[in-house]
Design a protein around this motif. Structure first.
Motif, PDB file in Angstrom:
ATOM      1  N   ASP A   1     -11.955  11.453  25.575  1.00  0.00           N
ATOM      2  CA  ASP A   1     -12.335  11.449  26.978  1.00  0.00           C
ATOM      3  C   ASP A   1     -12.802  10.062  27.393  1.00  0.00           C
ATOM      4  O   ASP A   1     -13.492   9.371  26.637  1.00  0.00           O
ATOM      5  CB  ASP A   1     -13.475  12.443  27.218  1.00  0.00           C
ATOM      6  CG  ASP A   1     -13.041  13.882  26.984  1.00  0.00           C
ATOM      7  OD1 ASP A   1     -11.824  14.107  26.842  1.00  0.00           O
ATOM      8  OD2 ASP A   1     -13.910  14.759  26.946  1.00  0.00           O
TER       9      ASP A   1
ATOM     10  N   VAL B   1     -13.337  25.895  34.815  1.00  0.00           N
ATOM     11  CA  VAL B   1     -13.585  24.519  34.373  1.00  0.00           C
ATOM     12  C   VAL B   1     -14.674  24.497  33.320  1.00  0.00           C
ATOM     13  O   VAL B   1     -15.718  25.135  33.473  1.00  0.00           O
ATOM     14  CB  VAL B   1     -13.976  23.631  35.567  1.00  0.00           C
ATOM     15  CG1 VAL B   1     -14.288  22.215  35.104  1.00  0.00           C
ATOM     16  CG2 VAL B   1     -12.848  23.606  36.588  1.00  0.00           C
ATOM     17  N   ARG B   2     -14.431  23.730  32.267  1.00  0.00           N
ATOM     18  CA  ARG B   2     -15.434  23.556  31.219  1.00  0.00           C
ATOM     19  C   ARG B   2     -15.938  22.116  31.151  1.00  0.00           C
ATOM     20  O   ARG B   2     -16.821  21.809  30.367  1.00  0.00           O
ATOM     21  CB  ARG B   2     -14.844  23.965  29.858  1.00  0.00           C
ATOM     22  CG  ARG B   2     -14.460  25.442  29.793  1.00  0.00           C
ATOM     23  CD  ARG B   2     -15.691  26.332  29.882  1.00  0.00           C
ATOM     24  NE  ARG B   2     -15.357  27.749  29.896  1.00  0.00           N
ATOM     25  CZ  ARG B   2     -15.280  28.486  30.988  1.00  0.00           C
ATOM     26  NH1 ARG B   2     -15.501  27.914  32.181  1.00  0.00           N
ATOM     27  NH2 ARG B   2     -14.987  29.767  30.943  1.00  0.00           N
ATOM     28  N   SER B   3     -15.392  21.249  31.972  1.00  0.00           N
ATOM     29  CA  SER B   3     -15.791  19.842  31.966  1.00  0.00           C
ATOM     30  C   SER B   3     -17.115  19.654  32.697  1.00  0.00           C
ATOM     31  O   SER B   3     -17.421  20.373  33.654  1.00  0.00           O
ATOM     32  CB  SER B   3     -14.716  18.990  32.654  1.00  0.00           C
ATOM     33  OG  SER B   3     -13.437  19.278  32.146  1.00  0.00           O
TER      34      SER B   3
ATOM     35  N   ARG C   1     -17.737  16.851  34.286  1.00  0.00           N
ATOM     36  CA  ARG C   1     -17.344  16.119  35.494  1.00  0.00           C
ATOM     37  C   ARG C   1     -16.216  16.880  36.184  1.00  0.00           C
ATOM     38  O   ARG C   1     -15.217  17.208  35.544  1.00  0.00           O
ATOM     39  CB  ARG C   1     -16.897  14.698  35.141  1.00  0.00           C
ATOM     40  CG  ARG C   1     -18.009  13.829  34.584  1.00  0.00           C
ATOM     41  CD  ARG C   1     -17.451  12.495  34.086  1.00  0.00           C
ATOM     42  NE  ARG C   1     -16.665  12.664  32.865  1.00  0.00           N
ATOM     43  CZ  ARG C   1     -15.856  11.726  32.361  1.00  0.00           C
ATOM     44  NH1 ARG C   1     -15.708  10.564  32.997  1.00  0.00           N
ATOM     45  NH2 ARG C   1     -15.194  11.936  31.243  1.00  0.00           N
ATOM     46  N   VAL C   2     -16.395  17.139  37.481  1.00  0.00           N
ATOM     47  CA  VAL C   2     -15.437  17.965  38.212  1.00  0.00           C
ATOM     48  C   VAL C   2     -15.137  17.316  39.566  1.00  0.00           C
ATOM     49  O   VAL C   2     -16.047  16.908  40.289  1.00  0.00           O
ATOM     50  CB  VAL C   2     -15.980  19.391  38.445  1.00  0.00           C
ATOM     51  CG1 VAL C   2     -14.960  20.227  39.223  1.00  0.00           C
ATOM     52  CG2 VAL C   2     -16.320  20.059  37.126  1.00  0.00           C
TER      53      VAL C   2
ATOM     54  N   GLY D   1     -11.124  14.412  30.172  1.00  0.00           N
ATOM     55  CA  GLY D   1     -12.498  14.871  30.265  1.00  0.00           C
ATOM     56  C   GLY D   1     -12.998  15.179  31.648  1.00  0.00           C
ATOM     57  O   GLY D   1     -14.155  15.583  31.818  1.00  0.00           O
ATOM     58  N   VAL D   2     -12.160  15.015  32.665  1.00  0.00           N
ATOM     59  CA  VAL D   2     -12.540  15.336  34.049  1.00  0.00           C
ATOM     60  C   VAL D   2     -11.731  16.540  34.509  1.00  0.00           C
ATOM     61  O   VAL D   2     -10.501  16.556  34.402  1.00  0.00           O
ATOM     62  CB  VAL D   2     -12.296  14.143  34.998  1.00  0.00           C
ATOM     63  CG1 VAL D   2     -12.591  14.526  36.443  1.00  0.00           C
ATOM     64  CG2 VAL D   2     -13.157  12.964  34.583  1.00  0.00           C
ATOM     65  N   GLY D   3     -12.409  17.540  35.024  1.00  0.00           N
ATOM     66  CA  GLY D   3     -11.738  18.712  35.554  1.00  0.00           C
ATOM     67  C   GLY D   3     -11.376  18.522  37.017  1.00  0.00           C
ATOM     68  O   GLY D   3     -12.164  17.983  37.794  1.00  0.00           O
TER      69      GLY D   3
ATOM     70  N   ALA E   1      -7.082  25.016  37.969  1.00  0.00           N
ATOM     71  CA  ALA E   1      -7.815  23.840  37.491  1.00  0.00           C
ATOM     72  C   ALA E   1      -6.989  23.165  36.411  1.00  0.00           C
ATOM     73  O   ALA E   1      -6.193  23.809  35.715  1.00  0.00           O
ATOM     74  CB  ALA E   1      -9.183  24.239  36.934  1.00  0.00           C
ATOM     75  N   THR E   2      -7.158  21.863  36.281  1.00  0.00           N
ATOM     76  CA  THR E   2      -6.541  21.104  35.201  1.00  0.00           C
ATOM     77  C   THR E   2      -7.538  20.060  34.734  1.00  0.00           C
ATOM     78  O   THR E   2      -8.507  19.756  35.442  1.00  0.00           O
ATOM     79  CB  THR E   2      -5.220  20.455  35.666  1.00  0.00           C
ATOM     80  OG1 THR E   2      -4.522  19.943  34.532  1.00  0.00           O
ATOM     81  CG2 THR E   2      -5.464  19.325  36.650  1.00  0.00           C
ATOM     82  N   GLU E   3      -7.329  19.503  33.555  1.00  0.00           N
ATOM     83  CA  GLU E   3      -8.254  18.504  33.014  1.00  0.00           C
ATOM     84  C   GLU E   3      -7.489  17.251  32.623  1.00  0.00           C
ATOM     85  O   GLU E   3      -6.413  17.325  32.030  1.00  0.00           O
ATOM     86  CB  GLU E   3      -9.003  19.057  31.800  1.00  0.00           C
ATOM     87  CG  GLU E   3     -10.035  18.091  31.238  1.00  0.00           C
ATOM     88  CD  GLU E   3     -10.864  18.688  30.107  1.00  0.00           C
ATOM     89  OE1 GLU E   3     -11.105  17.973  29.124  1.00  0.00           O
ATOM     90  OE2 GLU E   3     -11.253  19.872  30.214  1.00  0.00           O
TER      91      GLU E   3
END
Length: 239
Positions: free
Chosen positions: A3, A153-155, A157-158, A106-108, A101-103
């Motif tokens: 990330d 989302v699990r990040s 930062r979103v 490390g950012v969602g 959602a996509t990542e």
């Protein structure tokens, strides 16, 4: 890939790609590839919602070597071909979000189109004619789809990607009579239930660049005609 501590995002909206336009976005997308880690496009990818317009955009995006995240805008629905436009752009590698959602590093990224309805105490309520109730139901439905996507989302930062505005502040400059047609506070209410690094939207071409949700999330209007700190058609955000 590890990330990134900071992901630099180029954000722009309202490309309005036409079948017969003489200009190309290729050089701009190439430039963005050198200054940003990802490109976000906040809807109105096409001018009349025609598949050929999406094909032209997909061809231009071949010059972009960084990941591309996008949502559809109201113009992309004009010709009742939104599904085909979505398929064309996803086939070209675009992370076209519609309640998903996509990542990236490390950012969602969470995206929905959003919808109209107005802001604050003047937000349209579900009362009266069936057409009004259907309009409010559409606005509420978009907010629910945004919430469902946020829960994926699990990040830490979103970034939330919208076409319609979630706050009044970034539509300021548009005629007040059309404020209710530029976005809805229901989107901001959903956003403020989560920890969000930034929100980007388009649609309000005469609006203001920057504002905040009631909960403090930074919001950026990156519509094509809005002046941005870069002096370029896109904003640069460090996430």
């Amino acid at each position: 890939m590890a990330d990134r501590e900071t992901l630099k995002i180029a954000a722009m909206g309202d490309l309005h790609v036409k079948e017969d336009q003489n200009t190309s976005f290729r050089d701009l997308f190439g430039e963005i590839s050198h200054v940003a880690d990802a490109l976000v496009i906040t809807g109105d990818l096409t001018d009349l919602g025609k598949p050929r317009e999406a094909e032209i955009l997909a061809e231009d995006l071949r010059a972009c070597s960084v990941p591309v995240v996008a949502v559809l805008g109201n113009h992309d629905y004009e010709s009742a071909a939104a599904e085909e436009i979505t398929q064309i752009l996803r086939h070209a590698g675009v992370h076209l979000l519609d309640g998903q959602a996509t990542e990236i590093d490390g950012v969602g990224f969470v995206g929905v189109k959003g919808f109209i309805g107005g802001f604050g105490r003047r937000m349209l309520g579900s009362f009266g004619e069936p057409a009004i109730k259907a309009m409010v139901a559409e606005s509420v439905g978009e907010a629910i789809r945004l919430e469902n996507a946020m829960r994926q989302v699990r990040s830490e930062r979103v970034v939330v990607v919208l076409h319609y505005a979630p706050i009044l502040e970034t539509v300021a400059g548009e005629p007040p009579e059309i404020f209710p047609f530029l976005g809805s506070s229901r989107l901001a209410e959903t956003i403020d239930r989560f920890q969000v690094s930034a929100v980007v939207h388009g649609h309000a071409h005469r609006g203001a660049y920057e504002g905040r949700t009631p909960g403090g999330a930074p919001v950026y209007n990156v519509a094509a005609d809005v002046e941005k700190p870069t002096g370029r058609p896109y904003a640069l955000l460090d996430i």
